[in-house]
Design an enzyme around this catalytic site. Structure first.
Site, PDB file in Angstrom:
ATOM      1  CG  HIS A   1      -3.074   3.419   2.435  1.00 17.27           C
ATOM      2  ND1 HIS A   1      -3.644   3.012   1.245  1.00 17.27           N
ATOM      3  CD2 HIS A   1      -3.084   2.309   3.241  1.00 17.27           C
ATOM      4  CE1 HIS A   1      -3.967   1.736   1.328  1.00 17.27           C
ATOM      5  NE2 HIS A   1      -3.644   1.283   2.529  1.00 17.27           N
TER       6      HIS A   1
ATOM      7  CG  ASN B   1      -6.597  -0.879   1.459  1.00 17.82           C
ATOM      8  OD1 ASN B   1      -5.898  -0.456   0.542  1.00 17.82           O
ATOM      9  ND2 ASN B   1      -6.086  -1.382   2.565  1.00 17.82           N
TER      10      ASN B   1
ATOM     11  CB  CYS C   1      -0.929   0.012   1.202  1.00 13.66           C
ATOM     12  SG  CYS C   1      -1.985  -1.420   1.259  1.00 13.66           S
TER      13      CYS C   1
HETATM   14  N1  ACO Z   1     -18.391  -9.868   8.554  1.00 15.09           N
HETATM   15  C1  ACO Z   1     -18.883 -10.240   9.730  1.00 15.09           C
HETATM   16  N2  ACO Z   1     -18.120 -10.664  10.756  1.00 15.09           N
HETATM   17  C2  ACO Z   1     -16.789 -10.702  10.524  1.00 15.09           C
HETATM   18  C3  ACO Z   1     -16.204 -10.318   9.303  1.00 15.09           C
HETATM   19  C4  ACO Z   1     -17.077  -9.909   8.287  1.00 15.09           C
HETATM   20  N3  ACO Z   1     -16.631  -9.509   7.081  1.00 15.09           N
HETATM   21  N4  ACO Z   1     -14.869 -10.461   9.388  1.00 15.09           N
HETATM   22  C5  ACO Z   1     -14.606 -10.905  10.635  1.00 15.09           C
HETATM   23  N5  ACO Z   1     -15.767 -11.051  11.314  1.00 15.09           N
HETATM   24  C6  ACO Z   1     -15.957 -11.512  12.684  1.00 15.09           C
HETATM   25  C7  ACO Z   1     -14.819 -12.363  13.200  1.00 15.09           C
HETATM   26  O1  ACO Z   1     -14.996 -13.704  12.828  1.00 15.09           O
HETATM   27  C8  ACO Z   1     -14.920 -12.135  14.690  1.00 15.09           C
HETATM   28  O2  ACO Z   1     -15.935 -12.969  15.181  1.00 15.09           O
HETATM   29  P1  ACO Z   1     -15.795 -13.638  16.629  1.00 15.09           P
HETATM   30  O3  ACO Z   1     -15.762 -12.488  17.597  1.00 15.09           O
HETATM   31  O4  ACO Z   1     -17.017 -14.479  16.734  1.00 15.09           O
HETATM   32  O5  ACO Z   1     -14.522 -14.429  16.600  1.00 15.09           O
HETATM   33  C9  ACO Z   1     -15.414 -10.710  14.811  1.00 15.09           C
HETATM   34  O6  ACO Z   1     -15.982 -10.362  13.544  1.00 15.09           O
HETATM   35  C10 ACO Z   1     -14.302  -9.727  15.141  1.00 15.09           C
HETATM   36  O7  ACO Z   1     -13.211  -9.967  14.259  1.00 15.09           O
HETATM   37  P2  ACO Z   1     -11.942  -9.057  14.265  1.00 15.09           P
HETATM   38  O8  ACO Z   1     -10.978  -9.552  13.228  1.00 15.09           O
HETATM   39  O9  ACO Z   1     -11.446  -8.881  15.668  1.00 15.09           O
HETATM   40  O10 ACO Z   1     -12.580  -7.673  13.785  1.00 15.09           O
HETATM   41  P3  ACO Z   1     -11.948  -6.259  13.839  1.00 15.09           P
HETATM   42  O11 ACO Z   1     -12.767  -5.349  14.644  1.00 15.09           O
HETATM   43  O12 ACO Z   1     -10.463  -6.322  14.133  1.00 15.09           O
HETATM   44  O13 ACO Z   1     -12.114  -5.806  12.328  1.00 15.09           O
HETATM   45  C11 ACO Z   1     -10.804  -5.568  10.359  1.00 15.09           C
HETATM   46  C12 ACO Z   1     -11.497  -6.532  11.292  1.00 15.09           C
HETATM   47  C13 ACO Z   1     -11.850  -4.644   9.752  1.00 15.09           C
HETATM   48  C14 ACO Z   1     -10.138  -6.382   9.263  1.00 15.09           C
HETATM   49  C15 ACO Z   1      -9.783  -4.746  11.177  1.00 15.09           C
HETATM   50  O14 ACO Z   1      -8.958  -5.610  11.920  1.00 15.09           O
HETATM   51  C16 ACO Z   1      -8.920  -3.897  10.302  1.00 15.09           C
HETATM   52  O15 ACO Z   1      -9.375  -2.973   9.660  1.00 15.09           O
HETATM   53  N6  ACO Z   1      -7.601  -4.172  10.304  1.00 15.09           N
HETATM   54  C17 ACO Z   1      -6.686  -3.422   9.499  1.00 15.09           C
HETATM   55  C18 ACO Z   1      -6.800  -3.926   8.125  1.00 15.09           C
HETATM   56  C19 ACO Z   1      -6.063  -3.037   7.198  1.00 15.09           C
HETATM   57  O16 ACO Z   1      -6.117  -1.851   7.323  1.00 15.09           O
HETATM   58  N7  ACO Z   1      -5.405  -3.699   6.261  1.00 15.09           N
HETATM   59  C20 ACO Z   1      -4.668  -3.075   5.306  1.00 15.09           C
HETATM   60  C21 ACO Z   1      -3.680  -2.095   5.940  1.00 15.09           C
HETATM   61  S1  ACO Z   1      -2.203  -2.057   5.220  1.00 15.09           S
HETATM   62  C22 ACO Z   1      -2.636  -2.013   3.747  1.00 15.09           C
HETATM   63  O17 ACO Z   1      -3.479  -1.224   3.393  1.00 15.09           O
HETATM   64  C23 ACO Z   1      -2.003  -2.991   2.866  1.00 15.09           C
END
Ligand code: ACO
Length: 334
Positions: free
Chosen positions: A261, A291, A120
Site C-alpha cells: 500500500h 495514496n 486502504c
Molecule cells: N503544506 C504545508 N504545511 C503543512 C501541510 C501542507 N500540506 N500540512 C501540514 N502542514 C504543517 C502543519 O500545519 C505543521 O505546521 P506547524 O509546525 O506550524 O504546526 C507542520 O506542517 C507539521 O505538520 P505535521 O502534521 O506534524 O506534519 P508531518 O511531518 O506529520 O506530515 C503527514 C504530515 C504527511 C500527513 C504525515 O503525518 C503522514 O504522512 N501521516 C500518515 C498519513 C497516512 O499515511 N495516511 C494514510 C495511511 S492509512 C491509509 O492509507 C488509509
C-alpha cells in the site's frame, strides 16, 4: 514452508487497473491551498495524483474498467464469474453494493456480489476472502477489485489531508488450479478498532469524538490524525512483512516482489531500510498516484504483473494497512 490445504490451489489468471485521466499536481494544489510542492514532496514523496471528473467518473467507473481489463488479460468473459468482491470505502451508493452495480454493468449476471470495507486494506482483505473461497472449492472464477475515489472524500479546503490522496482501481481474476501450492500460502487479516479515530469519515456531529470537535474538516469528509497514523503505519508495515517472511520461512531473496500500500514514501522507505529489503523488489508509485486507498495495492499489482516482475514459481507478498485501523497480508505463490 507452510503447506496449504483445501480442495484446490488458486491461480491469478489476469490483472487490470484504471485511473482517471486528470492529473492534479502539487503546484495545482499550491494554487488553492497554503502549501508547496517542496513540502508535499519532502514529507510524502507525492508529486501528483489522479482525480476523477465527478460528472462522468468515480469509484464505479474505475472498478468497472479495471475489472474489464483483468478479464481481458485472463481471456475470460464477465459471464464466467461466479463471484465479485470489491474492497472500497467510497462507493457512490450505500445500497446497492458497488459490486452489484459493477457485476450488472459488465454482465456478470447471477454472480454473487458484495463489498468489503477495510479502507486502504480493502484490496488485500477482498483478495484474502476470495482466495479462501476458491481454495475451498465452493466458488470457481472470482473477480476481486480494490477501488477508491478519495478525491470525492477529501476536503480541498484543508491542506493536512487533501494533499495525500488520489483515485484508482486495481483488479484480479482468481481461478482454481490443480496444484495445491499455487495461490495464497499464508495470509493475515487484522484490525484494532480502538484506534478508529485516527482516520474516519463522520457523517453526523454526534459521532465526532469530543477531542476532534474543533476539526475544521467538514462533516462527510475524511479526517486523519496524521502523526498517529504515521506511527501506526511505520510499525505495522514492518511487523506485517517480517511476520509473513517468518511464518513462511522465506527470505527477501526468495520472493519476487513486495506489493505494498502506498500511504507515504517515507513509510515504505523505512521498511526497506529496517528490514533490508532489496529496493528493486518494492514498487513505489506514490509519486505519480498519491495514496489511492483500496485502489493502491491492486494498481501496484497490475503494474508489476504486466512488467513481468512476478513470474510463476516465486512468491510475492501483498501488504496493506489503513483506517479502522486495519491491516492485511498475503504471501502468494504465483
Ligand atoms: N503544506 C504545508 N504545511 C503543512 C501541510 C501542507 N500540506 N500540512 C501540514 N502542514 C504543517 C502543519 O500545519 C505543521 O505546521 P506547524 O509546525 O506550524 O504546526 C507542520 O506542517 C507539521 O505538520 P505535521 O502534521 O506534524 O506534519 P508531518 O511531518 O506529520 O506530515 C503527514 C504530515 C504527511 C500527513 C504525515 O503525518 C503522514 O504522512 N501521516 C500518515 C498519513 C497516512 O499515511 N495516511 C494514510 C495511511 S492509512 C491509509 O492509507 C488509509
Amino acid at each position: 514452508m507452510i503447506k496449504p490445504s483445501g480442495a484446490c490451489g488458486v491461480r491469478m489468471a489476469g490483472t487490470g487497473s484504471a485511473v482517471p485521466e486528470k492529473i492534479l499536481t502539487n503546484d495545482d494544489l499550491s494554487r488553492i491551498l497554503d502549501t508547496t510542492d517542496e513540502w508535499i514532496t519532502q514529507r510524502t514523496g507525492i508529486r501528483c495524483r489522479r482525480v476523477s471528473d465527478q460528472s462522468k467518473e468515480g469509484t464505479f467507473t474505475l472498478s468497472r474498467d479495471a475489472l474489464r481489463r483483468a478479464l481481458d488479460a485472463a481471456s475470460m468473459k464477465a459471464s464466467d464469474l461466479d463471484l465479485l468482491i470489491i474492497g472500497t470505502c467510497t462507493a457512490e451508493m450505500r445500497c446497492p453494493s458497488l459490486a452489484c452495480r459493477v457485476a450488472g454493468d459488465v454482465g456478470a449476471i447471477n454472480a454473487g456480489a458484495f463489498d468489503v470495507t477495510a479502507a486502504c486494506s480493502g484490496f488485500v482483505y477482498a483478495l484474502n476472502v476470495a482466495e479462501t473461497m476458491v481454495r475451498s472449492g465452493r466458488y470457481k472464477n472470482v473477480g476481486v477489485i480494490g477501488a477508491d475515489a478519495m478525491s470525492t472524500m477529501v476536503d480541498y479546503q484543508d491542506r493536512s489531508v487533501s494533499i495525500l490522496f488520489g483515485d484508482a482501481a486495481g483488479a484480479a481474476i482468481l481461478v482454481p488450479d490443480p496444484d495445491l501450492n499455487r495461490g495464497c500460502i499464508y495470509q493475515t487479516l487484522g484490525s484494532d478498532g480502538r484506534d478508529w479515530t485516527g482516520l474516519y469519515i463522520p457523517n453526523r456531529a454526534q459521532e465526532v469524538p469530543e477531542a476532534d470537535k474543533d476539526n475544521p474538516i467538514r462533516l462527510g469528509y475524511l479526517r486523519m490524525d496524521g502523526r498517529e497514523i504515521f506511527k501506526f503505519a511505520v510499525s505495522k508495515f514492518r511487523e506485517v512483512i517480517a511476520d509473513a517472511l517468518e511464518k513462511t520461512g522465506l527470505t527477501a531473496d526468495d520472493i519476487s516482489q513486495i506489493v505494498c500500500h502506498q500511504s507515504n514514501a517515507r513509510i515504505i522507505e523505512n521498511a526497506i531500510e529496517k528490514l533490508k529489503l532489496p529496493r528493486e523488489k518494492v514498487l513505489i508509485n506514490i509519486d505519480q498516484y498519491g495514496n489511492s486507498s483500496a485502489g493502491s495495492v491492486g494498481l501496484c499489482l497490475d503494474q508489476v504483473w504486466r512488467a513481468g516482475k512476478v513470474p510463476a514459481g516465486k512468491p510475492m507478498i501483498l501488504v496493506a494497512f489503513g483506517g479502522g485501523v486495519t491491516w492485511a497480508s498475503n504471501v502468494w505463490n504465483v
